[in-house]
Design an enzyme around this catalytic site. Structure first.
Site, PDB file in Angstrom:
ATOM      1  N   HIS A   1      -2.150  49.060  68.094  1.00 44.33           N
ATOM      2  CA  HIS A   1      -3.096  48.109  67.293  1.00 44.33           C
ATOM      3  C   HIS A   1      -4.689  48.292  67.592  1.00 44.33           C
ATOM      4  CE1 HIS A   1      -1.692  44.311  69.389  1.00 44.33           C
ATOM      5  NE2 HIS A   1      -3.152  44.298  69.438  1.00 44.33           N
TER       6      HIS A   1
ATOM      7  N   HIS B   1     -10.817  44.516  69.550  1.00 39.71           N
ATOM      8  CA  HIS B   1     -10.027  45.269  71.040  1.00 39.71           C
ATOM      9  C   HIS B   1      -9.715  46.400  70.366  1.00 39.71           C
ATOM     10  CE1 HIS B   1      -6.686  42.174  69.653  1.00 39.71           C
ATOM     11  NE2 HIS B   1      -6.316  43.123  70.374  1.00 39.71           N
TER      12      HIS B   1
ATOM     13  N   GLU C   1      -6.499  46.005  75.104  1.00 40.39           N
ATOM     14  CA  GLU C   1      -5.286  45.196  74.723  1.00 40.39           C
ATOM     15  C   GLU C   1      -4.484  46.559  76.525  1.00 40.39           C
ATOM     16  OE1 GLU C   1      -4.248  42.988  72.094  1.00 40.39           O
ATOM     17  OE2 GLU C   1      -2.214  43.119  72.124  1.00 40.39           O
TER      18      GLU C   1
HETATM   19  C1  LIG Z   1      -2.467  38.629  69.403  1.00 39.90           C
HETATM   20  C2  LIG Z   1      -2.270  39.460  71.094  1.00 39.90           C
HETATM   21  C3  LIG Z   1      -1.796  40.688  70.442  1.00 39.90           C
HETATM   22  O1  LIG Z   1      -2.711  41.856  69.826  1.00 39.90           O
HETATM   23  O2  LIG Z   1      -0.991  40.464  71.093  1.00 39.90           O
HETATM   24  C4  LIG Z   1      -3.811  39.360  70.887  1.00 39.90           C
HETATM   25  O3  LIG Z   1      -4.535  40.366  70.814  1.00 39.90           O
HETATM   26  S1  LIG Z   1      -5.407  37.993  70.984  1.00 39.90           S
HETATM   27  C5  LIG Z   1      -6.893  39.217  71.555  1.00 39.90           C
HETATM   28  C6  LIG Z   1      -7.853  37.618  71.727  1.00 39.90           C
HETATM   29  N1  LIG Z   1      -7.410  37.412  72.991  1.00 39.90           N
HETATM   30  C7  LIG Z   1      -8.297  38.114  74.090  1.00 39.90           C
HETATM   31  O4  LIG Z   1      -9.606  38.972  73.831  1.00 39.90           O
HETATM   32  C8  LIG Z   1      -8.427  37.572  75.754  1.00 39.90           C
HETATM   33  C9  LIG Z   1      -9.398  37.903  76.497  1.00 39.90           C
HETATM   34  N2  LIG Z   1     -10.959  38.189  75.739  1.00 39.90           N
HETATM   35  C10 LIG Z   1     -10.987  37.281  76.869  1.00 39.90           C
HETATM   36  O5  LIG Z   1     -11.180  36.426  77.944  1.00 39.90           O
HETATM   37  C11 LIG Z   1     -12.762  36.981  76.477  1.00 39.90           C
HETATM   38  O6  LIG Z   1     -12.635  37.004  74.614  1.00 39.90           O
HETATM   39  C12 LIG Z   1     -13.959  38.107  76.845  1.00 39.90           C
HETATM   40  C13 LIG Z   1     -13.569  39.280  76.655  1.00 39.90           C
HETATM   41  C14 LIG Z   1     -13.983  37.090  78.846  1.00 39.90           C
HETATM   42  C15 LIG Z   1     -14.874  37.460  76.410  1.00 39.90           C
HETATM   43  O7  LIG Z   1     -15.589  35.914  76.419  1.00 39.90           O
HETATM   44  P1  LIG Z   1     -16.644  35.212  75.583  1.00 39.90           P
HETATM   45  O8  LIG Z   1     -16.823  36.467  74.450  1.00 39.90           O
HETATM   46  O9  LIG Z   1     -17.023  33.457  75.925  1.00 39.90           O
HETATM   47  O10 LIG Z   1     -18.006  36.198  77.085  1.00 39.90           O
HETATM   48  P2  LIG Z   1     -19.197  36.355  76.721  1.00 39.90           P
HETATM   49  O11 LIG Z   1     -19.786  35.586  75.209  1.00 39.90           O
HETATM   50  O12 LIG Z   1     -19.869  35.407  77.697  1.00 39.90           O
HETATM   51  O13 LIG Z   1     -19.703  38.379  76.712  1.00 39.90           O
HETATM   52  C16 LIG Z   1     -19.186  38.445  78.078  1.00 39.90           C
HETATM   53  C17 LIG Z   1     -18.858  39.745  77.371  1.00 39.90           C
HETATM   54  O14 LIG Z   1     -18.612  40.233  76.939  1.00 39.90           O
HETATM   55  C18 LIG Z   1     -18.841  40.614  75.731  1.00 39.90           C
HETATM   56  N3  LIG Z   1     -17.844  41.053  74.953  1.00 39.90           N
HETATM   57  C19 LIG Z   1     -17.403  39.722  74.473  1.00 39.90           C
HETATM   58  N4  LIG Z   1     -16.242  40.040  73.519  1.00 39.90           N
HETATM   59  C20 LIG Z   1     -16.505  41.154  73.575  1.00 39.90           C
HETATM   60  C21 LIG Z   1     -15.208  42.461  72.713  1.00 39.90           C
HETATM   61  N5  LIG Z   1     -14.071  41.881  71.681  1.00 39.90           N
HETATM   62  N6  LIG Z   1     -16.114  43.437  72.395  1.00 39.90           N
HETATM   63  C22 LIG Z   1     -16.842  44.196  74.183  1.00 39.90           C
HETATM   64  N7  LIG Z   1     -17.332  43.361  74.273  1.00 39.90           N
HETATM   65  C23 LIG Z   1     -17.454  42.249  74.122  1.00 39.90           C
HETATM   66  C24 LIG Z   1     -19.876  40.252  75.593  1.00 39.90           C
HETATM   67  O15 LIG Z   1     -21.213  41.151  74.499  1.00 39.90           O
HETATM   68  C25 LIG Z   1     -20.482  40.460  77.026  1.00 39.90           C
HETATM   69  O16 LIG Z   1     -21.602  41.565  77.357  1.00 39.90           O
HETATM   70  P3  LIG Z   1     -22.696  41.142  78.080  1.00 39.90           P
HETATM   71  O17 LIG Z   1     -22.457  39.984  79.414  1.00 39.90           O
HETATM   72  O18 LIG Z   1     -23.102  42.702  77.963  1.00 39.90           O
HETATM   73  O19 LIG Z   1     -23.653  40.356  77.123  1.00 39.90           O
HETATM   74 CO   LIG Z   2      -3.705  42.465  69.742  1.00 37.72          CO
END
Ligand SMILES: C[C@@H](C(=O)O)C(=O)SCCNC(=O)CCNC(=O)[C@H](O)C(C)(C)COP(=O)(O)OP(=O)(O)OC[C@H]1O[C@@H](n2cnc3c(N)ncnc32)[C@H](O)[C@@H]1OP(=O)(O)O
Ligand SMILES: [Co+2]
Length: 141
Positions: A10, A83, A132
């Protein structure tokens, strides 16, 4: 060891309102199969799948104040592409593979929206794409 990269399962699309996004995919995009939305507290999101013939769009809305997509929505209030999710046959093998490559895995594998284990790899180690990795559901093996 080899990592066997499977189907694109996805594309995750973050939205401030799943209700508004469902109307958009139905009325503007012409999507005909939109599943019922449901809460997934273990991932901190509310989820709704929109089917295409070859993949799915996963609409995700923040669930609770600690949602992992809260910061993304704060930066992108209208939502946006969040993602890409790839299937693998064995989550533990894939986890060891990405760790051995030096890619930052975010937390430990947890159950995802399709009921199989998933983990995320940091966008900074994935060419800017939040990635993911999901174990393929059993019936598709
Ligand atoms: C339901 C399930 C499923 O499919 O089964 C899902 O998908 S759940 C989907 C939702 N769950 C997740 O996303 C869980 C994993 N995600 C996370 O742990 C977090 O979202 C992070 C990826 C660590 C980002 O965390 P956060 O936004 O708090 O950090 P931040 O604002 O300091 O961002 C750190 C750096 O990552 C970048 N960044 C943040 N989100 C981004 C994204 N979606 N795509 C690309 N880059 C991204 C920021 O621009 C920044 O870049 P620079 O440092 O260059 O400025
Ligand atoms: Co997902």
């Amino acid at each position: 060891m080899v990592n066997t990269l499977g189907r694109l399962n996805h594309v995750g699309v973050a939205t401030p309102s799943i209700g508004d996004s469902i109307a958009f995919y139905r009325d503007v995009m012409g999507a005909t199969t939109i599943h019922a939305a449901f809460d997934l507290p273990v991932q901190g999101v509310r989820v709704c799948f929109v089917d295409m013939p070859n993949t799915q769009i996963e609409l995700i809305e923040p669930l609770g104040e600690d949602s992992p997509i809260a910061a993304f929505i704060a930066k992108n209030p209208a939502g946006g592409q969040h993602h890409l999710c790839y299937e693998v046959p064995d989550i533990e093998e894939a986890l060891a593979w990405f760790r051995a490559k030096g890619a930052r895995v975010l937390g430990e594998p947890r159950t995802g929206a399709h009921g199989t284990p998933i983990f995320f790899v940091h966008p900074r180690d994935m060419g800017g794409v939040l990635t993911e990795i999901m174990e393929t559901p059993r019936e598709q093996h």
